[in-house]
Write a protein that holds these residues in place. Structure first.
Motif, PDB file in Angstrom:
ATOM      1  N   GLY A   1       0.830  -1.201   0.000  1.00 47.12           N
ATOM      2  CA  GLY A   1       0.000   0.000   0.000  1.00 47.12           C
ATOM      3  C   GLY A   1       0.862   1.248   0.000  1.00 47.12           C
ATOM      4  O   GLY A   1       2.091   1.186  -0.070  1.00 47.12           O
ATOM      5  N   GLY A   2       0.218   2.382   0.075  1.00 46.10           N
ATOM      6  CA  GLY A   2       0.923   3.648   0.109  1.00 46.10           C
ATOM      7  C   GLY A   2       1.465   3.949   1.496  1.00 46.10           C
ATOM      8  O   GLY A   2       1.204   3.223   2.460  1.00 46.10           O
TER       9      GLY A   2
ATOM     10  N   GLU B   1      -4.079   1.705  -2.729  1.00 45.30           N
ATOM     11  CA  GLU B   1      -3.462   3.021  -2.872  1.00 45.30           C
ATOM     12  C   GLU B   1      -4.025   4.024  -1.887  1.00 45.30           C
ATOM     13  O   GLU B   1      -4.736   4.959  -2.238  1.00 45.30           O
ATOM     14  CB  GLU B   1      -3.613   3.524  -4.308  1.00 45.30           C
ATOM     15  CG  GLU B   1      -2.587   4.598  -4.678  1.00 45.30           C
ATOM     16  CD  GLU B   1      -1.167   4.186  -4.345  1.00 45.30           C
ATOM     17  OE1 GLU B   1      -0.681   4.579  -3.263  1.00 45.30           O
ATOM     18  OE2 GLU B   1      -0.550   3.467  -5.138  1.00 45.30           O
ATOM     19  N   ARG B   2      -3.671   3.789  -0.643  1.00 45.47           N
ATOM     20  CA  ARG B   2      -3.947   4.729   0.443  1.00 45.47           C
ATOM     21  C   ARG B   2      -2.846   4.513   1.466  1.00 45.47           C
ATOM     22  O   ARG B   2      -2.261   3.418   1.551  1.00 45.47           O
ATOM     23  CB  ARG B   2      -5.314   4.479   1.080  1.00 45.47           C
ATOM     24  CG  ARG B   2      -5.544   3.077   1.580  1.00 45.47           C
ATOM     25  CD  ARG B   2      -6.777   2.947   2.429  1.00 45.47           C
ATOM     26  NE  ARG B   2      -6.575   3.547   3.742  1.00 45.47           N
ATOM     27  CZ  ARG B   2      -7.458   3.471   4.734  1.00 45.47           C
ATOM     28  NH1 ARG B   2      -8.605   2.843   4.539  1.00 45.47           N
ATOM     29  NH2 ARG B   2      -7.206   4.032   5.901  1.00 45.47           N
TER      30      ARG B   2
ATOM     31  N   ARG C   1      -2.879  -1.217  -9.748  1.00 41.46           N
ATOM     32  CA  ARG C   1      -4.278  -0.955  -9.416  1.00 41.46           C
ATOM     33  C   ARG C   1      -5.216  -1.591 -10.449  1.00 41.46           C
ATOM     34  O   ARG C   1      -6.425  -1.644 -10.228  1.00 41.46           O
ATOM     35  CB  ARG C   1      -4.511   0.552  -9.334  1.00 41.46           C
ATOM     36  CG  ARG C   1      -3.665   1.210  -8.238  1.00 41.46           C
ATOM     37  CD  ARG C   1      -3.842   2.697  -8.171  1.00 41.46           C
ATOM     38  NE  ARG C   1      -5.178   3.065  -7.697  1.00 41.46           N
ATOM     39  CZ  ARG C   1      -5.581   4.328  -7.524  1.00 41.46           C
ATOM     40  NH1 ARG C   1      -4.753   5.326  -7.803  1.00 41.46           N
ATOM     41  NH2 ARG C   1      -6.786   4.596  -7.088  1.00 41.46           N
TER      42      ARG C   1
ATOM     43  N   ARG D   1       3.421   6.786  -6.420  1.00 41.90           N
ATOM     44  CA  ARG D   1       2.008   6.438  -6.637  1.00 41.90           C
ATOM     45  C   ARG D   1       1.721   6.263  -8.124  1.00 41.90           C
ATOM     46  O   ARG D   1       0.989   5.354  -8.538  1.00 41.90           O
ATOM     47  CB  ARG D   1       1.103   7.531  -6.066  1.00 41.90           C
ATOM     48  CG  ARG D   1       0.878   7.445  -4.578  1.00 41.90           C
ATOM     49  CD  ARG D   1      -0.215   8.397  -4.143  1.00 41.90           C
ATOM     50  NE  ARG D   1      -0.550   8.253  -2.743  1.00 41.90           N
ATOM     51  CZ  ARG D   1      -1.583   8.840  -2.167  1.00 41.90           C
ATOM     52  NH1 ARG D   1      -2.389   9.626  -2.873  1.00 41.90           N
ATOM     53  NH2 ARG D   1      -1.824   8.664  -0.878  1.00 41.90           N
TER      54      ARG D   1
ATOM     55  N   ARG E   1       3.078   3.060  -9.330  1.00 39.61           N
ATOM     56  CA  ARG E   1       2.310   1.898  -8.869  1.00 39.61           C
ATOM     57  C   ARG E   1       0.962   1.752  -9.578  1.00 39.61           C
ATOM     58  O   ARG E   1       0.222   0.796  -9.316  1.00 39.61           O
ATOM     59  CB  ARG E   1       2.078   1.981  -7.352  1.00 39.61           C
ATOM     60  CG  ARG E   1       3.320   1.781  -6.504  1.00 39.61           C
ATOM     61  CD  ARG E   1       2.956   1.535  -5.040  1.00 39.61           C
ATOM     62  NE  ARG E   1       2.267   2.657  -4.430  1.00 39.61           N
ATOM     63  CZ  ARG E   1       2.849   3.612  -3.720  1.00 39.61           C
ATOM     64  NH1 ARG E   1       4.168   3.615  -3.573  1.00 39.61           N
ATOM     65  NH2 ARG E   1       2.145   4.585  -3.163  1.00 39.61           N
TER      66      ARG E   1
ATOM     67  N   CYS F   1      -2.118  -3.736  -4.720  1.00 39.00           N
ATOM     68  CA  CYS F   1      -1.765  -2.506  -4.016  1.00 39.00           C
ATOM     69  C   CYS F   1      -3.036  -1.745  -3.629  1.00 39.00           C
ATOM     70  O   CYS F   1      -3.886  -1.486  -4.482  1.00 39.00           O
ATOM     71  CB  CYS F   1      -0.876  -1.622  -4.893  1.00 39.00           C
ATOM     72  SG  CYS F   1      -0.449  -0.040  -4.145  1.00 39.00           S
TER      73      CYS F   1
END
Length: 261
Positions: free
Chosen positions: A113-114, A206-207, A141, A134, A137, A204
């Motif tokens: 994750g982020g 993404e948060r 997603r 991000r 990546r 992933c």
């Protein structure tokens, strides 16, 4: 029966940040197994293990980042293992998000994750470097195709966009040992590049799931100062690109080093 997930915390010497890391892990919204591993035993580390009721495992050999990580990975008895770095803080829904993704994608070999960067002189923030990562990546997603090797590799071609302590590895599918790279600093990048070639899906979320602490004693800062980071990252790019491209990429990639100044 293996548990769904375990945090294997790697403790090195007497870090003042270790207890904060443990607290962030012990207060997860979804229960997880937790173990503490070290090759530098001390009363401080064993005291924290006792305080929080965590099993402590000691590797009685010289400290080495690859061997320490493999030891922690080996000692964790779970389907997914997160090698937790003692300086970092995990968001309370880290395990929940991981297991939600695994239920949807049972072929998931890597979860990540982020993250935000945590520095002493200011609260946790989203650094410009992380904004770039991000973007890198983004292919991960696209979950319907994130099992394809080229999709997984694409997140690694322009640098390591995946934050190592945010990763959880599917031990059941990946087996042991996990870390076989000869590198010290680029150990995680090289390992991810190896895993990208194997069957399985990279997922992933993404948060920000992690606060990554930057401080004077951090291994990353030391790797910059002794030039091992520059050497190893250059070698990683050479595995993927011709030399003229490597020179261009390293020119821009080195600008990220100011994050640790």
């Amino acid at each position: 029966m293996m548990k769904p997930h375990a945090f294997a915390i790697c403790a090195y010497r007497d870090s003042p940040y270790l207890e904060s890391c443990i607290r962030s892990i012990m207060t997860q919204s979804t229960e997880s197994d937790v173990i503490l591993c070290t090759s530098t035993p001390s009363s401080y580390i064993s005291g924290l293990a006792d305080k929080y009721g965590i099993s402590l495992f000691i590797r009685h050999e010289k400290s080495n980042i690859r061997d320490d990580w493999n030891f922690a990975y080996y000692m964790a008895d779970a389907v997914f293992v997160t090698i937790a770095h003692q300086d970092d803080l995990y968001q309370k829904d880290y395990v929940k998000k991981l297991l939600d993704c695994y239920r949807m994608y049972p072929d998931m070999t890597l979860f990540t994750g982020g993250y935000t960067v945590l520095k002493k002189d200011r609260p946790s923030v989203l650094e410009p470097v992380e904004l770039i990562k991000r973007i890198l990546r983004l292919p991960l997603r696209l979950r319907s195709i994130s099992h394809l090797s080229w999709v997984k590799k694409s997140a690694l071609l322009f640098g390591n966009s995946i934050c190592c302590p945010a990763c959880a590895y599917n031990k059941e599918q990946l087996g042991e040992p996990l870390f076989t790279s000869p590198y010290h600093f680029a150990l995680d990048w090289d390992t991810l590049f190896k895993l990208s070639k194997l069957p399985g899906r990279f997922i992933c979320v993404e948060r920000p799931l992690l606060s990554y602490r930057v401080h004077e004693a951090a291994a990353t800062k030391a790797a910059i100062e002794d030039n091992s980071r520059l050497k190893e990252e250059t070698e990683m790019f050479r595995k993927m690109w011709p030399e003229p491209v490597v020179k261009v990429l390293m020119h821009f990639y080195r600008k990220a080093y100011h994050e640790y100044e």
